[in-house]
Design an enzyme around this catalytic site. Structure first.
Site, short mmCIF file in Angstrom:
data_model
loop_
_atom_site.label_atom_id
_atom_site.label_comp_id
_atom_site.label_asym_id
_atom_site.label_seq_id
_atom_site.Cartn_x
_atom_site.Cartn_y
_atom_site.Cartn_z
N ASN A 29 -39.64 -41.01 12.68
CA ASN A 29 -41.02 -41.11 13.18
C ASN A 29 -41.97 -40.96 11.98
OD1 ASN A 29 -43.57 -40.61 14.19
ND2 ASN A 29 -42.87 -39.29 15.86
N CYS A 88 -50.16 -39.98 15.83
CA CYS A 88 -49.27 -41.15 15.96
C CYS A 88 -49.95 -42.34 16.65
CB CYS A 88 -48.01 -40.77 16.70
SG CYS A 88 -47.03 -39.53 15.83
N HIS A 119 -44.96 -47.18 19.06
CA HIS A 119 -44.82 -46.11 18.08
C HIS A 119 -43.37 -45.62 18.13
CE1 HIS A 119 -44.99 -42.43 16.00
NE2 HIS A 119 -44.91 -41.68 17.09
N1 COA Z 1 -30.06 -30.07 16.03
C1 COA Z 1 -29.36 -29.36 16.94
N2 COA Z 1 -29.93 -28.79 18.01
C2 COA Z 1 -31.27 -28.93 18.15
C3 COA Z 1 -32.06 -29.64 17.22
C4 COA Z 1 -31.40 -30.23 16.12
N3 COA Z 1 -32.04 -30.95 15.19
N4 COA Z 1 -33.34 -29.61 17.62
C5 COA Z 1 -33.37 -28.91 18.77
N5 COA Z 1 -32.13 -28.49 19.09
C6 COA Z 1 -31.70 -27.68 20.22
C7 COA Z 1 -32.81 -26.81 20.77
O1 COA Z 1 -32.95 -25.64 20.00
C8 COA Z 1 -32.31 -26.56 22.16
O2 COA Z 1 -31.36 -25.56 22.11
P1 COA Z 1 -31.27 -24.45 23.30
O3 COA Z 1 -30.94 -25.22 24.52
O4 COA Z 1 -30.16 -23.55 22.80
O5 COA Z 1 -32.61 -23.79 23.32
C9 COA Z 1 -31.60 -27.86 22.53
O6 COA Z 1 -31.35 -28.53 21.29
C10 COA Z 1 -32.42 -28.76 23.42
O7 COA Z 1 -33.76 -28.81 22.89
P2 COA Z 1 -34.85 -29.76 23.46
O8 COA Z 1 -36.13 -29.59 22.70
O9 COA Z 1 -34.91 -29.60 24.95
O10 COA Z 1 -34.17 -31.18 23.10
P3 COA Z 1 -34.59 -32.61 23.52
O11 COA Z 1 -33.46 -33.32 24.12
O12 COA Z 1 -35.90 -32.60 24.26
O13 COA Z 1 -34.84 -33.29 22.10
C11 COA Z 1 -36.71 -33.90 20.73
C12 COA Z 1 -35.82 -32.78 21.21
C13 COA Z 1 -37.81 -33.34 19.82
C14 COA Z 1 -35.86 -34.88 19.96
C15 COA Z 1 -37.34 -34.60 21.95
O14 COA Z 1 -37.91 -33.65 22.80
C16 COA Z 1 -38.41 -35.57 21.56
O15 COA Z 1 -38.14 -36.58 20.95
N6 COA Z 1 -39.66 -35.30 21.97
C17 COA Z 1 -40.75 -36.16 21.65
C18 COA Z 1 -41.08 -36.00 20.22
C19 COA Z 1 -42.08 -36.98 19.78
O16 COA Z 1 -42.00 -38.11 20.13
N7 COA Z 1 -43.02 -36.52 19.02
C20 COA Z 1 -44.00 -37.33 18.43
C21 COA Z 1 -44.93 -37.79 19.46
S1 COA Z 1 -45.98 -38.83 18.75
#
Ligand code: COA
Length: 348
Positions: free
Chosen positions: A299, A127, A269
């Site tokens: 993204n 990214c 980004h």
């Molecule tokens: N729908 C419903 N629930 C979901 C889900 C979805 N699409 N994706 C994850 N969950 C659940 C998880 O399984 C977890 O459940 P649990 O508590 O029962 O284990 C819960 O939601 C929380 O998961 P978590 O990963 O802690 O959520 P989050 O608030 O951190 O959001 C992202 C997840 C990926 C959206 C977030 O972490 C993020 O944006 N991270 C950065 C990603 C990024 O920028 N990547 C590219 C970098 S260049």
């Protein structure tokens, strides 16, 4: 808003200047509701956690190179519409989803654009790829090796996501964006300055495709389907993204001689709307200075910054004379930023 670069920017140095901007997304669209029909997720969860409403995806047989050609064609047309030449003597393509692992995709993109036997290569920085590609392309120009460089960011992450992974499928979309750089002066609008790049390979496991490379192949173990898919540790990536992008914007602004509060637009980004809000908070800037199109495209990895630039310029959110910092963060880990005063360039 400022009208010109600072007087101390120098007058004789050769610099890369933005001369054209193009963007392209594939026709296929997947909405949150459509994802929720096949995965345990919901529109409400995806919107509230990421700001994403839908994403574009390639059709069967469509590739990263196809999207790159379309975006490149548009950047060349944009340069021509703005009074420049419709040519380039190098093509640099940022992508982590090349058409094939070998060779690079850029030479084929250059040929399909009719650019002849120009220099062409890929850059792999996930990214952060577009910022890295702008940095390297700028160096080709400042060194005198090239007069005009077509810089493309293109990715088709839909082709490497685990169909059963609700998290990555909610976040990523396909697309391409491109900028044509030409040789110019640092005092011109559009001159790229204040480049800062960094990496931390001790966290390479946070964002990866485990298989397909020499590490697993040399171990001689049979390939597992799961190793071909992209994996991401969302939580730690979130924290790193906020810290690294806020620090990079600060470093680039300092290099440019700008106070952070004087930056009119920060084009980050597009990783997650909550990451953007947290970076704005850290920099003590209003979030409306951060143009965003993540709701419509998700993204899009290396395409994310040029796609956001094109949408912001099209909508008049980004205007000539604005002091802009572009900033990326991604797998590697890698990050980087640079700045420019936005020129009179309309995207195509
Ligand atoms: N729908 C419903 N629930 C979901 C889900 C979805 N699409 N994706 C994850 N969950 C659940 C998880 O399984 C977890 O459940 P649990 O508590 O029962 O284990 C819960 O939601 C929380 O998961 P978590 O990963 O802690 O959520 P989050 O608030 O951190 O959001 C992202 C997840 C990926 C959206 C977030 O972490 C993020 O944006 N991270 C950065 C990603 C990024 O920028 N990547 C590219 C970098 S260049």
């Amino acid at each position: 808003m400022q009208d010109a670069q600072p007087a101390d920017a120098g007058t004789r140095e050769r610099t890369a200047v933005v001369a054209g901007l193009g963007a392209w997304v594939p026709h296929g669209v997947v909405t949150n509701d459509e994802l929720a029909r096949v995965l345990d997720t919901s529109d409400e969860w995806i919107r509230s956690r990421t700001g994403i409403g839908r994403r574009h995806v390639v059709s069967p047989g469509e590739s990263t190179g196809d999207l790159a050609v379309e975006a490149g064609r548009r950047a060349l047309a944009s340069a021509a519409a703005n009074g420049g030449d419709r040519t380039a003597d190098a093509v640099v393509l940022a992508t982590s989803t090349p058409d094939r692992p070998c060779p690079a995709t850029a030479p084929e993109v250059a040929s399909r654009l009719g650019l002849g036997g120009v220099a062409a290569f890929d850059i792999s920085a996930v990214c952060s790829g577009f910022v890295y590609a702008l940095g390297v392309s700028g160096a080709l120009i400042t060194s005198g090796a090239a007069e005009r460089v077509l810089v493309v960011g293109a990715d088709t992450f839909s082709t490497i996501l685990d169909p059963g992974d609700r998290t990555t499928r909610a976040v990523f979309g396909d697309g391409a964006g491109a900028v044509l750089l030409r040789a110019g002066q640092p005092t011109e609008r559009g001159a790229l300055r204040g480049l800062t790049l960094g990496s931390d390979g001790t966290r390479s496991d946070l964002i990866q495709v485990p298989g397909g490379g020499s590490r697993l192949r040399s171990a001689g173990e049979p390939a597992r389907d799961a190793d071909a898919y992209f994996t991401m540790a969302g939580r730690p990536v979130f924290g790193q993204a906020v810290r690294r992008m806020a620090d990079s914007v600060r470093a680039s602004a300092a290099e440019l001689g700008w106070a952070v509060s004087d930056v009119d637009r920060v084009v980050l980004h597009q990783a997650n709307a909550r990451i953007t809000a947290a970076v704005a908070d850290r920099l003590d800037l209003p979030v409306d200075r951060f143009p965003s199109n993540i709701g419509q495209v998700g993204n899009t990895v290396a395409a994310s910054i040029p796609l956001a630039l094109a949408d912001a310029a099209q909508e008049g959110v980004l205007r000539p004379g604005h002091r802009v910092v572009l900033c990326g963060f991604g797998g590697g880990l890698t990050w980087g930023a640079l700045g420019l005063v936005w020129p009179q360039v309309k995207p195509v």
